[in-house]
Design an enzyme around this catalytic site. Structure first.
Site, short mmCIF file in Angstrom:
data_model
loop_
_atom_site.label_atom_id
_atom_site.label_comp_id
_atom_site.label_asym_id
_atom_site.label_seq_id
_atom_site.Cartn_x
_atom_site.Cartn_y
_atom_site.Cartn_z
N CYS A 66 0.81 -1.23 0.00
CA CYS A 66 0.00 0.00 0.00
C CYS A 66 0.84 1.28 0.00
O CYS A 66 0.35 2.34 -0.36
CB CYS A 66 -0.94 0.01 1.20
SG CYS A 66 -2.14 -1.32 1.19
N GLN A 100 -4.07 -8.99 6.27
CA GLN A 100 -4.36 -7.63 6.73
C GLN A 100 -5.68 -7.58 7.50
O GLN A 100 -5.84 -6.80 8.43
CB GLN A 100 -4.40 -6.67 5.54
CG GLN A 100 -5.43 -7.03 4.49
CD GLN A 100 -5.46 -6.04 3.35
OE1 GLN A 100 -5.28 -4.85 3.54
NE2 GLN A 100 -5.66 -6.54 2.14
N HIS A 126 -9.14 3.70 -1.43
CA HIS A 126 -7.73 3.35 -1.26
C HIS A 126 -7.26 2.60 -2.50
O HIS A 126 -7.32 1.37 -2.56
CB HIS A 126 -7.60 2.48 0.00
CG HIS A 126 -6.23 1.95 0.27
ND1 HIS A 126 -5.08 2.50 -0.26
CD2 HIS A 126 -5.82 0.90 1.06
CE1 HIS A 126 -4.03 1.81 0.17
NE2 HIS A 126 -4.46 0.84 0.96
N CYS A 148 0.08 2.02 6.75
CA CYS A 148 0.45 0.64 6.99
C CYS A 148 0.59 -0.08 5.65
O CYS A 148 -0.05 0.28 4.66
CB CYS A 148 -0.60 -0.06 7.86
SG CYS A 148 -2.28 0.05 7.23
N ARG A 157 -20.24 8.58 0.96
CA ARG A 157 -21.66 8.36 1.25
C ARG A 157 -22.20 9.59 1.98
O ARG A 157 -22.01 9.75 3.18
CB ARG A 157 -21.83 7.09 2.10
CG ARG A 157 -21.37 5.82 1.37
CD ARG A 157 -21.66 4.57 2.20
NE ARG A 157 -21.30 3.35 1.49
CZ ARG A 157 -20.12 2.73 1.60
NH1 ARG A 157 -19.20 3.22 2.42
NH2 ARG A 157 -19.87 1.64 0.92
#
Length: 389
Positions: free
Chosen positions: A89, A155, A345, A375, A218
């Site tokens: 990531c 994860q 993400h 992370c 949202r």
């Protein structure tokens, strides 16, 4: 040591899985971001020494060196080199740190750090699954198994472990998720993302539209609606609603030397003040930003009180909550325009995406120093401290 200056930072608006960016080939999507950062800065594209592209799922349309593919899909000349890197990531945050190191060392003057991920077209984990199904092995080697016998690197399990370790209930995680949506919605309505978003054309049955708003927010989210989402694990606290959204997107940061500023008449918007990367527990996996931040601040000679805003990637709600608790940071300063729970993400694109949001947020809120961390799979974490001009 030379200074690494940031001239510009841009990103696409996030696209939901199967949403508005689903029709974009990732190399083309990244190519548009490269074009935008060159056009906005006015730099001669022939002066670019390298493009460092972060991408996690390097298979299918993201295989065969998608960074180079993005250059060839852009209007940059063939002479511009490129490389694709994977630090999970943190891939494009690491691309940014590699770019800064190249400039700081004096070996290069103009580097674009970027990232891309089409999670619609190249689903997360798809390359590993295909190999496993074909009987060609898995990513966990015999050596790893000997060191971590019977342990699954996940994860999702890591997020549950962090929530349990720091004592977070589902209600606390859901409340954090709701705040992410509220901040993302408020920022969008206030035009806070206007300077960082590169609009992409999208073909629809009704004609061509411009995709310039993050698709995952949202606006009508409530604690009740978030709390109604099924948990990912029986007896756990993590759900899809208090975790980051699967997202398509691309982003880029232009990093240059002082000589390049003079040679090309560029105006910097900030500089890389500090960079750190650390490794830790690969089982809990997602906790390392807490310790990496401590190390980065110590090495930079700073305290958390010196930092005006923080971007801590919202992979799962327990991560930023544990980070706030451990570091002793101000919740009002974290992800002030919303985070990955609301905005998405896009894995390999998230590092430079967060920098685009952070440096623009610093300007909007009158801040000077910003800290970004996330992370990463395998128990890794990057920390970048930026100074805004």
């Amino acid at each position: 040591m030379s200074t690494a200056y940031i001239v510009d930072a841009v990103r696409t608006a996030g696209g939901r899985r199967g949403g508005k960016l689903a029709g974009w080939h990732p190399a083309d999507m990244a190519g548009q971001v490269l074009n935008a950062i060159v056009d906005r800065s006015g730099i001669d594209p022939r002066a670019i020494d390298d493009v460092i592209m972060g991408c996690v799922s390097q298979g299918g349309e993201q295989s065969f060196q998608v960074g180079r593919g993005a250059v060839l899909a852009s209007k940059l000349p063939e002479s511009v080199s490129a490389v694709t890197i994977d630090r999970q990531c943190g891939s494009s945050q690491q691309a940014m740190q590699f770019a800064a190191q190249a400039v700081m060392s004096g070996t290069q003057d103009v580097v674009i750090a970027a990232g891309v991920e089409s999670m619609t077209r190249v689903p997360m984990g798809s390359t590993g699954v295909l190999f496993a199904q074909a009987g060609l092995g898995t990513s966990k080697s015999p050596g790893q198994e000997a060191r971590y016998p019977g342990i699954q690197f996940s994860q999702f399990l890591g997020a549950e472990m962090i929530a349990k370790k720091y004592g977070f209930s589902r209600e606390q995680l859901d409340a954090y998720a709701l705040e992410s949506h509220r901040r993302g919605a408020a920022a969008t309505e206030a035009g806070a993302f206007a300077n960082e978003i590169v609009a992409l054309d999208v073909e629809t049955p009704e004609g061509t539209i411009s995709h310039d708003r993050d698709e995952g927010i949202r606006y009508d989210a409530t604690l009740e609606s978030i709390g109604s989402v099924k948990l990912l694990q029986e007896g756990g606290v993590i759900s899809a609603a208090n975790a980051s959204q699967i997202c398509d997107g691309s982003s880029a940061v232009l990093i240059v030397s002082e000589q390049a500023l003079k040679d090309h008449g560029l105006t910097p918007i900030g500089r890389i003040h500090h960079l750190t990367v650390t490794g830790g527990d690969p089982v809990v996996m997602l906790e390392e930003p807490l310790f990496a931040t401590e190390k980065a601040l110590k090495r930079a000679g700073m305290s958390i009180n010196d930092i005006d805003l923080y971007e801590v990637n919202e992979a799962f709600a327990p991560v930023p909550l544990a980070w706030l608790q451990h570091v002793g940071a101000d919740p009002a300063k974290i992800n002030v325009h919303g985070g990955a729970i609301a905005l998405g993400h896009p894995l390999g694109a998230s590092g430079t995406k967060l920098m685009a949001t952070l440096i623009n947020a610093l300007k909007r809120h009158g801040g000077k120093y910003g800290l970004q961390t996330m992370c990463e799979g395998g128990g890794l974490a990057n920390v970048t401290i930026v100074e805004r001009f």
